[in-house]
Design a protein around this motif. Sequence first.
Motif, short mmCIF file in Angstrom:
data_model
loop_
_atom_site.label_atom_id
_atom_site.label_comp_id
_atom_site.label_asym_id
_atom_site.label_seq_id
_atom_site.Cartn_x
_atom_site.Cartn_y
_atom_site.Cartn_z
N TYR A 61 0.69 -1.28 -0.07
CA TYR A 61 -0.01 -0.10 -0.01
C TYR A 61 0.70 1.36 -0.05
O TYR A 61 0.65 2.06 0.82
N PHE A 69 -5.32 -1.56 -5.56
CA PHE A 69 -6.30 -2.21 -4.66
C PHE A 69 -7.70 -1.74 -5.00
O PHE A 69 -8.68 -2.75 -4.99
N ILE A 72 -8.65 -3.47 -8.06
CA ILE A 72 -9.15 -4.76 -7.48
C ILE A 72 -10.49 -5.07 -7.28
O ILE A 72 -11.40 -5.78 -7.55
N TYR A 78 -13.23 -10.51 -8.23
CA TYR A 78 -13.10 -10.18 -6.99
C TYR A 78 -14.16 -10.10 -6.42
O TYR A 78 -14.84 -8.83 -6.18
N LEU A 80 -15.26 -10.24 -3.33
CA LEU A 80 -15.32 -9.98 -1.77
C LEU A 80 -15.81 -8.47 -1.69
O LEU A 80 -16.96 -8.52 -0.72
N GLY A 185 -13.78 -5.81 5.28
CA GLY A 185 -12.97 -6.00 4.08
C GLY A 185 -12.01 -7.12 4.21
O GLY A 185 -11.33 -7.12 3.42
N SER A 186 -12.23 -7.71 5.21
CA SER A 186 -11.64 -9.08 5.43
C SER A 186 -10.28 -8.75 5.49
O SER A 186 -9.19 -9.68 5.12
N ASN A 190 -5.19 -11.31 6.42
CA ASN A 190 -3.70 -11.13 6.44
C ASN A 190 -3.19 -11.56 7.80
O ASN A 190 -1.75 -11.87 7.90
N TYR A 230 -8.10 -14.08 -7.31
CA TYR A 230 -6.73 -13.77 -7.09
C TYR A 230 -5.50 -13.72 -8.25
O TYR A 230 -4.53 -13.55 -8.11
N THR A 237 -4.26 -8.07 -10.21
CA THR A 237 -3.53 -8.45 -8.97
C THR A 237 -2.29 -8.82 -9.14
O THR A 237 -1.29 -8.69 -8.27
N PHE A 240 -0.61 -5.61 -8.98
CA PHE A 240 -0.51 -5.34 -7.26
C PHE A 240 0.56 -5.88 -6.64
O PHE A 240 1.22 -5.25 -5.95
N MET A 276 -0.08 -15.69 -1.60
CA MET A 276 0.55 -14.88 -2.92
C MET A 276 1.97 -14.79 -2.81
O MET A 276 2.63 -14.55 -1.65
N GLU A 306 1.71 -12.25 0.77
CA GLU A 306 0.23 -12.03 1.70
C GLU A 306 -0.15 -13.47 1.88
O GLU A 306 -0.18 -14.48 0.64
N SER A 308 -3.99 -14.70 2.78
CA SER A 308 -5.50 -14.19 2.92
C SER A 308 -6.52 -15.34 3.37
O SER A 308 -6.73 -16.00 2.54
#
Length: 346
Positions: A61, A69, A72, A78, A80, A185-186, A190, A230, A237, A240, A276, A306, A308
């Motif tokens: 970020y 993001f 995404i 995606y 989510l 946002g889950s 992470n 993903y 992604t 990202f 990831m 990452e 998730s």
Amino acid sequence: MSMSNPASSNSSTQFEEIENRLQIEHLLNAATLSTSALTEKSDVIAGLTQKPKSIQARYFYNDYGSQLFEQICDLPEYYLTRTETGILQECAESIAELTGACELVELGSGSSTKTRILLDAYDQLGHPLRYQSIDVSAGILELSAKALLADYPSLQVHALVSTYELALKQLKPSSLPSRILCFIGSSLGNLKAQECEEFFAQITKALQGGEYFLLGIDLHKSKDVLEAAYNDSQGVTAAFNLNMLNHLNQRFDGNFDLTQFEHLAFYNETQRQIEMHLRSLRPQTATLRALDLTIELAAGETILTEISRKFDLNRLQQELQAQGLKPMHVWTDAKEQFGVLLCRLN
Ligand code: AVJ
């Protein structure tokens, strides 16, 4: 200030009016920065010198990463963001009714898009609107605070540039009858299981008895759906993920060659987590001069960027309960892809 031009006096009045309802506070200032910069350096060095190599997810970020993001979140694969938004639209009114007048505090507020659904619900019940947004990215924090103030004429915003940890340590008691701490946002995904537990403990310390915790989490589901989310067809992604190396290059004077890595994302079904990685396409070395660090990568070697995690609603409720965060209500979508939990601190 000249008042002769009606247009400019009008806009400057509006500007002052917004400034009166906005408070921006930087916790990542000189005093705390020296220690946090030190931890940051040692975290990056530790991650890149261990086997397998890893880099913490928050390095996604920088400004460009935050933009990617946002892209995404709009991708067809995606599900989510779209699903959580739908759930919030369904349950926001109940949440506002259940909690009564509340100060909204949000960890990792980003663009605050989904927060508007909650603000609208409190507004419709005639509750005062007070919002404390917390994010490490000062740019997006300030922009979204100002956009909210322009759209909600009675809203007061306290924007805090801070990590979750620092912010939770210094939360002051709410001036409204209650408070709702939102972590949607889950982003919880992470955190490893152990980190999750520590995080819940920090939350219970920061809140007073009777205050609320609102949590949004992605749920375990078929590997196909998860892996598509993903590995999007437009490659956003992947961009990202690769941008993390750019961010490290900028921040630590590095020379990672982005063309020599590829994006890799898969669902680890035993751990129930998306992983990831960045995979090295050939044997190579990279140096981060500001860290005095040179690393070697073999062909095919991966760096974990990452995890998730995908949750089970029942198990998570037990974990929250065990920490004194009593689940009051759970909402999901028709396909049970995503969950929103309202908890109350005993
Ligand atoms: C912001 C952590 C919830 O895990 O889905 C999106 C970040 N990574 N695509 C997630 C992310 C790759 C996202 N979280």
